[in-house]
Every structure is written in C-alpha cells, then in structure tokens.
Design an enzyme around this catalytic site. Structure first.
Site, short mmCIF file in Angstrom:
data_model
loop_
_atom_site.label_atom_id
_atom_site.label_comp_id
_atom_site.label_asym_id
_atom_site.label_seq_id
_atom_site.Cartn_x
_atom_site.Cartn_y
_atom_site.Cartn_z
N GLY A 22 0.83 -1.20 0.00
CA GLY A 22 0.00 0.00 0.00
C GLY A 22 0.86 1.25 0.00
N ASP A 24 6.04 -2.35 0.69
CA ASP A 24 6.71 -3.65 0.56
C ASP A 24 7.68 -3.74 -0.62
OD1 ASP A 24 4.62 -3.61 -1.26
OD2 ASP A 24 3.94 -5.65 -0.86
N GLY A 39 -0.11 -7.85 -7.51
CA GLY A 39 -0.02 -6.44 -7.88
C GLY A 39 1.29 -6.24 -8.65
N GLU A 96 5.20 3.41 -8.69
CA GLU A 96 3.92 2.73 -8.95
C GLU A 96 3.74 2.43 -10.43
OE1 GLU A 96 1.84 1.44 -6.99
OE2 GLU A 96 2.20 2.34 -5.02
N CYS A 109 -9.01 -0.59 -14.46
CA CYS A 109 -8.19 -1.02 -13.32
C CYS A 109 -8.95 -0.67 -12.03
CB CYS A 109 -6.86 -0.28 -13.37
SG CYS A 109 -5.72 -0.68 -12.05
N CYS A 159 -7.94 1.03 -9.75
CA CYS A 159 -7.60 2.39 -9.34
C CYS A 159 -8.51 3.41 -10.01
CB CYS A 159 -6.14 2.70 -9.65
SG CYS A 159 -5.82 3.03 -11.41
N CYS A 188 -4.18 0.30 -17.24
CA CYS A 188 -2.98 0.23 -16.39
C CYS A 188 -2.25 -1.10 -16.63
CB CYS A 188 -3.36 0.27 -14.91
SG CYS A 188 -4.04 1.83 -14.37
N GLU A 215 -1.10 -3.02 -14.43
CA GLU A 215 -1.64 -4.00 -13.46
C GLU A 215 -2.95 -4.63 -13.94
OE1 GLU A 215 -0.77 -3.12 -9.35
OE2 GLU A 215 -2.79 -3.68 -8.78
ZN LIG Z 1 -4.47 1.32 -12.10
#
Ligand SMILES: [Zn+2]
Length: 401
Positions: free
Chosen positions: A151, A190, A218, A239, A252, A254, A259, A261
């Site tokens: 996070g 992390d 992720g 990110e 995504c 988000c 994205c 991801e």
């Molecule tokens: Zn995203």
C-alpha cells in the site's frame, strides 16, 4: 547500551566507522583511518566506544606491512537482533535476524481478508511480540523493528496512508508498534523494502542505480538512485502498475483504464484466461476446474503451464510482453544498470522472461538498454521480509541515508 533508540549512533563519525567495518571487515584501525581520512586517535576512540557497545569485536590478526601484525575488527553480527514484519493480504510474516542480515527465526500468521484497523494493528502487535519472544528466548537484545506493507506508506510518519487491498486508511503502524514493543520502528512500502533488500543482500549489492520490479497479485517497483531509495515527494514513486500501457484498455481497480496492473497482474491474467476459454479456447484448465471457470486461480495457470498447455503459455507470453512495455518505460526514464524482477509471475520462467526481454529490446532506447541487465531475484519470496529488517540495519549502519 541503551536499546529503544538509535542514540548511540548520534555521531556521524561513529556510524561511518561502523559501516566501514561492516563493508570492509575484517579491517584494521590503520586501514579505517586511511579510508575515512579521520585521525588515528579519533579512530581509536570511536573504535573503543563501538567495542564497548558490543557492535564490533576484535578478530584474528591481519597481514603485517612490516611491523607488528595489526588487530582486525569485524561486526559482532550475532550480538544483537533486528526484527522484520511483512504484511500482505491474508498473511503476516515476521523474522528475527542478525546484524549481518542472516535470518535466524521466522513466524507467520494468517489474516482474515476483511479486517478493520483495530484488528489489523492487533495482529501486527501480536506477531511483533511473538518475534520478540523468540529473540528473548535466545537472550539477545533487539535493536529495532522494520515493517514492509503493501500500500501507500509514509515512511517519515511510519503510517500506512492507504491500502486499498486491506481497505484501510491512515494506520499509524509506527506509533502503535513503538508503544507496544518499546523499540524504534521503521515502516516502508513492501516493494520499496524489496529494493532495500536487493541493495544490501541481493543482486543490487554492488550497484548504485537499479530498480526492483514486483509482478504478482499487484505490480510495483522500488527505485534505487545513486545508492538511495527514491520515495517521491508524497511517497508514491515506483507505482508502475498504474502507468498506462493501453489507452482505453481494461478498467483497473484504481479507476483508470489500461494500467499495466489491469493487464499483467495475476488476477488480470486469470480473467484473461477465463475470457479466452469462454470464447471457446481449449485448455487443460477446463478439466482442472471441472468446467467451473469462476474457480480458476493463478495456481491453475502455473500447473497448466507445467503440463505444456498452449493457452497457459500464451497467457504468460502476453504478461511478459506487457511487463516489457512497463520496463521499457522505466528504462527510458531512469536508465538503470539492472532491473531485478521478483513476484509470483517469475515462476513462469523463460515463458515470461524471454518475451519480456524481447519487448524491452524493441521498445527501450538502445542507448539506455545496452548496458542493462534484467534478472530474476535470488531473494525470491523472502525479499520483502529481508527488506523489512534491512530498514533497521540502514538506521544503525547508515543513518545519513
Ligand atoms: Zn491502475
């Protein structure tokens, strides 16, 4: 020596000498004076303090350059412990380690997928206490606790600012753990913790400029620039999972479309495989889930890949190509010497890494990509946990960093 603070490191010369012993030990007082350009009496005084603190010890005699053989100094690695805690969705891990980074104890705890802030903090406190108890049983003092958490993290406050996967906001991890454990606590994202681990103990050890990329549930990165972890103005650096690789691509979590991801994380790949099968593609995956496509997981994809399943192979080639685009963007911006890939996707081996390298070659500027190596981490799934306690080691050995 007072635990509970890093007060004994308040002198810059002291930490410089300590770090010199860590990096170059066994090393003589004369060599330290030569390398640090400090006067021999200053070195002798500080070395005496470090000997008294128990942080270094005198070891065997070194080579003589004429006169008496010099007494060598090295880190007293097993005299103290540091603790690392890694928090991710569904699981907490903790480790107790020596000052040289060697892990000596480990414990883990399952977490419920849905939990409020109080329950999350309680679980963190419980696992930190369990690790402390293991250190205590050995009779070893602990110098600090480092936490790596998935996070957005504000390391200065030690706060988990926003963790969408835990559904938590503004968790004061540092304050709460310091209160319970009476030890200094460091907190970091992390993947940035993984970059620290690579920098101290992995393939980034000799490198001033490299990037760690995590690709699994992720996607993120940890950037080491000029030997320092780059965090960004509001701690959002790295990110890459939310950089756009396809305008108008899939939505995504988000809120944006296309994205990285949303294309190449394991949930995105599972979804892609499911869509292809619903569209009529044949695969051993059908049998694995007995036709219940909603039960498909990343484990099925890896198992199918092992069996030589063509659809699974295509899925990981696609992931490699998407990651290759993300990495090419990173390379064009940062021009690093190495990119170290970690995360569950690396289990796909060459099926992932070959299309990844090929895509990087195609899309990154050759001036930046020519000196670059892309490797898979040796630290594997221990990287985040090692990185968690490396934060404490960094505070002890390199507080200026
Ligand atoms: Zn995203």
């Amino acid at each position: 020596m007072q635990t509970g603070s890093f007060q004994w490191m308040k002198s810059l010369n002291k930490s410089t000498i300590l770090n010199m012993v860590r990096v170059h030990g066994p090393i003589s007082r004369a060599e330290i004076a030569k390398l640090t350009k400090l006067t021999p009496p200053t070195v002798t005084n500080i070395v005496n303090e470090l000997l008294q603190d128990g942080l270094i010890v005198e070891s065997n005699l070194g080579e003589s350059t004429g006169g008496r053989k010099p007494i060598m100094l090295r880190i007293n690695a097993s005299r103290f412990y540091v603790i690392g805690v890694y928090a991710r969705l569904g699981r907490l891990d903790a480790a107790v380690a020596h000052l040289d980074g060697k892990m000596v104890h480990q414990c883990a705890q399952e977490l419920p997928l849905q939990m409020d802030q109080t329950a999350f903090i309680k679980a963190l406190q419980a696992i930190a206490k369990e690790a402390l108890a293991m250190a205590e049983a050995d009779g070893q003092p602990v110098l600090g606790i480092g936490v790596g958490v998935r996070g957005l993290v504000n390391p200065r406050l030690g706060e988990l600012v926003f963790a969408p996967h835990f559904n938590l906001k503004h968790v004061p991890i540092k304050t709460m753990l310091e209160e319970t454990c009476q030890l200094p606590v460091e907190v970091e994202n992390d993947v940035r913790a993984m970059a620290l681990a690579e920098s101290w103990f992995g393939q980034g050890k000799e490198l001033d400029n490299f990037i760690t990329v995590y690709a699994g549930a992720g996607i993120g990165s940890g950037i080491i620039l000029k030997n320092e972890l780059y965090q960004g103005v509001s701690y959002g650096a790295g990110e890459i999972g939310h950089t756009t690789i396809d305008i108008g691509g899939p939505l995504c979590w988000c809120g944006n479309k296309g994205c990285l991801e949303a294309h190449a994380s394991t949930p995105a790949l599972v979804k892609r495989a499911r869509n292809m099968m619903e569209g009529g593609r044949k695969s051993v995956l059908h049998e694995m889930v007995q036709g219940k496509l909603s039960q498909l997981t990343e484990e099925h994809l890896f198992a199918a890949l092992k069996q030589g399943d063509e659809l699974a192979r295509e899925i990981f080639i696609y992931a490699g190509e998407c990651l290759g685009i993300g990495l090419a963007n990173l390379i064009n911006i940062f021009n690093p010497l190495r990119i170290i890939v970690n995360g569950s996707l690396t289990r796909a081996g060459a099926n992932l890494m070959e299309p990844l390298s090929h895509t990087v070659k195609k899309h990154a500027l050759s001036s930046s990509a020519n000196n670059l190596s892309i490797t898979v981490s040796d630290l594997g799934n221990r990287a985040a946990l090692i990185g968690a306690y490396t934060q404490v080691l960094r505070k002890i050995f390199a507080p200026g960093a």
